[in-house]
Design a protein around this motif. Sequence first.
Motif, PDB file in Angstrom:
ATOM      1  N   LEU A  88      63.400  11.434 -15.968  1.00  0.00           N
ATOM      2  CA  LEU A  88      63.171  10.165 -15.590  1.00  0.00           C
ATOM      3  C   LEU A  88      63.248   9.247 -16.687  1.00  0.00           C
ATOM      4  CD1 LEU A  88      60.562   9.778 -12.822  1.00  0.00           C
ATOM      5  CD2 LEU A  88      62.759   9.112 -12.434  1.00  0.00           C
ATOM      6  N   PHE A  89      62.654   9.716 -17.889  1.00  0.00           N
ATOM      7  CA  PHE A  89      62.620   8.824 -18.964  1.00  0.00           C
ATOM      8  C   PHE A  89      63.876   8.705 -19.701  1.00  0.00           C
ATOM      9  CE2 PHE A  89      58.605   8.305 -17.950  1.00  0.00           C
ATOM     10  CZ  PHE A  89      57.707   8.885 -18.350  1.00  0.00           C
ATOM     11  N   GLY A  90      64.942   9.460 -19.240  1.00  0.00           N
ATOM     12  CA  GLY A  90      66.183   9.368 -19.970  1.00  0.00           C
ATOM     13  C   GLY A  90      66.424  10.491 -21.013  1.00  0.00           C
ATOM     14  N   LEU A  91      65.672  11.700 -20.825  1.00  0.00           N
ATOM     15  CA  LEU A  91      66.047  12.763 -21.617  1.00  0.00           C
ATOM     16  C   LEU A  91      66.990  13.734 -20.989  1.00  0.00           C
ATOM     17  CD1 LEU A  91      62.310  13.614 -22.856  1.00  0.00           C
ATOM     18  CD2 LEU A  91      64.200  12.663 -24.308  1.00  0.00           C
ATOM     19  N   SER A  92      67.571  14.677 -21.557  1.00  0.00           N
ATOM     20  CA  SER A  92      68.376  15.824 -20.973  1.00  0.00           C
ATOM     21  C   SER A  92      67.393  16.763 -20.642  1.00  0.00           C
ATOM     22  CB  SER A  92      69.465  16.049 -21.856  1.00  0.00           C
ATOM     23  OG  SER A  92      68.773  17.082 -22.890  1.00  0.00           O
ATOM     24  N   GLU A  93      68.023  17.749 -19.862  1.00  0.00           N
ATOM     25  CA  GLU A  93      66.817  18.911 -19.659  1.00  0.00           C
ATOM     26  C   GLU A  93      66.307  19.574 -20.725  1.00  0.00           C
ATOM     27  OE1 GLU A  93      68.133  20.524 -15.907  1.00  0.00           O
ATOM     28  OE2 GLU A  93      66.696  22.290 -16.356  1.00  0.00           O
ATOM     29  N   SER A  94      67.192  20.052 -21.691  1.00  0.00           N
ATOM     30  CA  SER A  94      66.707  20.735 -22.855  1.00  0.00           C
ATOM     31  C   SER A  94      65.816  19.972 -23.407  1.00  0.00           C
ATOM     32  CB  SER A  94      67.854  21.481 -23.621  1.00  0.00           C
ATOM     33  OG  SER A  94      68.547  20.155 -24.088  1.00  0.00           O
ATOM     34  N   GLU A  95      66.152  18.614 -23.876  1.00  0.00           N
ATOM     35  CA  GLU A  95      65.153  17.811 -24.563  1.00  0.00           C
ATOM     36  C   GLU A  95      63.962  17.519 -23.914  1.00  0.00           C
ATOM     37  OE1 GLU A  95      67.171  14.332 -25.027  1.00  0.00           O
ATOM     38  OE2 GLU A  95      68.496  14.896 -26.552  1.00  0.00           O
ATOM     39  N   ALA A  96      63.644  17.362 -22.386  1.00  0.00           N
ATOM     40  CA  ALA A  96      62.600  17.425 -21.898  1.00  0.00           C
ATOM     41  C   ALA A  96      61.855  18.583 -21.974  1.00  0.00           C
ATOM     42  CB  ALA A  96      63.037  17.143 -20.331  1.00  0.00           C
ATOM     43  N   LYS A  97      62.285  19.786 -21.858  1.00  0.00           N
ATOM     44  CA  LYS A  97      61.518  20.993 -22.031  1.00  0.00           C
ATOM     45  C   LYS A  97      60.965  20.806 -23.699  1.00  0.00           C
ATOM     46  CE  LYS A  97      62.848  24.287 -18.653  1.00  0.00           C
ATOM     47  NZ  LYS A  97      64.069  24.853 -18.502  1.00  0.00           N
ATOM     48  N   ALA A  98      62.013  20.503 -24.255  1.00  0.00           N
ATOM     49  CA  ALA A  98      61.335  20.756 -25.770  1.00  0.00           C
ATOM     50  C   ALA A  98      60.186  19.516 -25.939  1.00  0.00           C
ATOM     51  CB  ALA A  98      62.459  20.250 -26.842  1.00  0.00           C
ATOM     52  N   ALA A  99      60.144  18.578 -25.212  1.00  0.00           N
ATOM     53  CA  ALA A  99      59.218  17.619 -25.394  1.00  0.00           C
ATOM     54  C   ALA A  99      57.896  18.211 -25.055  1.00  0.00           C
ATOM     55  CB  ALA A  99      59.407  16.153 -24.512  1.00  0.00           C
ATOM     56  N   VAL A 100      57.788  19.477 -24.221  1.00  0.00           N
ATOM     57  CA  VAL A 100      56.399  19.600 -23.994  1.00  0.00           C
ATOM     58  C   VAL A 100      56.045  20.851 -24.706  1.00  0.00           C
ATOM     59  CG1 VAL A 100      55.181  20.148 -21.806  1.00  0.00           C
ATOM     60  CG2 VAL A 100      57.199  19.003 -21.605  1.00  0.00           C
ATOM     61  N   SER A 101      57.018  21.498 -25.428  1.00  0.00           N
ATOM     62  CA  SER A 101      56.771  22.788 -26.010  1.00  0.00           C
ATOM     63  C   SER A 101      56.879  22.677 -27.289  1.00  0.00           C
ATOM     64  CB  SER A 101      57.526  23.830 -25.250  1.00  0.00           C
ATOM     65  OG  SER A 101      58.597  23.564 -25.339  1.00  0.00           O
ATOM     66  N   THR A 102      58.301  22.541 -27.890  1.00  0.00           N
ATOM     67  CA  THR A 102      58.722  22.747 -29.098  1.00  0.00           C
ATOM     68  C   THR A 102      58.131  21.759 -30.009  1.00  0.00           C
ATOM     69  OG1 THR A 102      60.857  23.506 -28.128  1.00  0.00           O
ATOM     70  CG2 THR A 102      60.404  23.930 -30.614  1.00  0.00           C
TER      71      THR A 102
END
Lengths: 268, 166
Positions: free
Chosen positions: A209-223
Amino acid sequence: MAGFADLNLPQGPDKKSLQSLLEAAAHLGYSAVALNHVIDFKEKKQEIVKPVSPLELFPSLPIVQGTSKRIKVLTRLTLVVSDPSHCNLLRSTSANIRLYDIIAVFPKTEKLFHIACTTLDVDLVCINVTEKLPFYFRRPPVNMAVDRGICFELLYAPAIKDSTMRRYTISNAISLMQICKGKNIVISSAAERPLELRGPYDVANLGLLFGLSESEAKAAVSTNCRATILHGETRKSACGVVYTVKKPRKVEEEETPLPACKKVKTQA
Amino acid sequence: MVRFKNRYVLCEVVSEDPRCRQCIEDRAVGLAVRDAIGRVHGDYGLACCSISFTVKYLNAYTGTVLLRCRKDSYRLLCSALPFVRQLESRNQRYPCFLNTLHVGGTIRTCQKFLIQYNRRQLLMLLQNCTNEEERRCIQKSLLSCSLTEEQSQSGDEEDDDGTETD
């Protein structure tokens, strides 16, 4: 694969509610969690207290769902700065600040945002999600922060609670994305009750929803969370970290094969 | 082959109040999810997602819900699920939230995932068991959970033996 982490759980005085928050986080699958202590300078001068060690607060930590390890609890300090003189606290060699695992700063003006991204020694820069940003993001300080390894933090608990907060959150997040292209973003809750926490899969969907792509969004929570934790560790320990890696020994081909006894001598 | 592709979203209803369990019905959950989509994505999102939207499976004891939607609009649905705050039925409101476990293309893949997930949950319950009787019950159900060929009504998942340690 980096485990999921939630880097912002406000530390209230009540121990039982913190315990229930930890259990909810472990049930949802978070492997690391940071207890946040907020210092606001607008009120009367506050002392920076030593962080309470998590081992004292919680005698037994719950086990993370899906693994067999216990949840990791870190300590974090957030400074709400609205005046350049407040930053002096960070530069001073006060012993108490060094004891926190993660240090975050919440700038309220454009100048402070610039100072935080370029010179201050912090791990996270919080982005305001509860009101319209008083300043626009500019590319130079954001790029410098990305180079230095500083992550930008977005909260999602206000968005879940209230509809006007949701609009501010989404508009501030999207304006940040347009400048930083989705790099170095960390999404965390500021959940005061276990019902305001969301699982890591759901938080990654919020990132969409915030405009991230799917891989970036997963990285935002983990990496990116793991990168922030490591950044805090290097800040605590030394000016830099040296990794040593064993280089595989090169087997050189020889034209004349040496007799066995000689080969053993040269290799030993 | 020309056919409509669906996405099945497997979620778990988590709540603090134990009475919320009896409130979990398919109509209540469907209403709550539609309401959340309407709040977040507006009329357009609500219309897009409700083309083939149903609650396919519901288990009130474990709080497992299986939702179905079209493949084109499953992103709208997934991004609105964190905003579900309460379940309402028979004039009673319970605060809760949905935890997304798995998104699959068919019911069968979701069922396989659910069996693995429940097996892990049973193992964790086994650790917290105090009674020898409960221990034997759980071990028996752990050994007997599998995906058999007969398509029984509720699938082959396990429900807990009533020994929930929430």
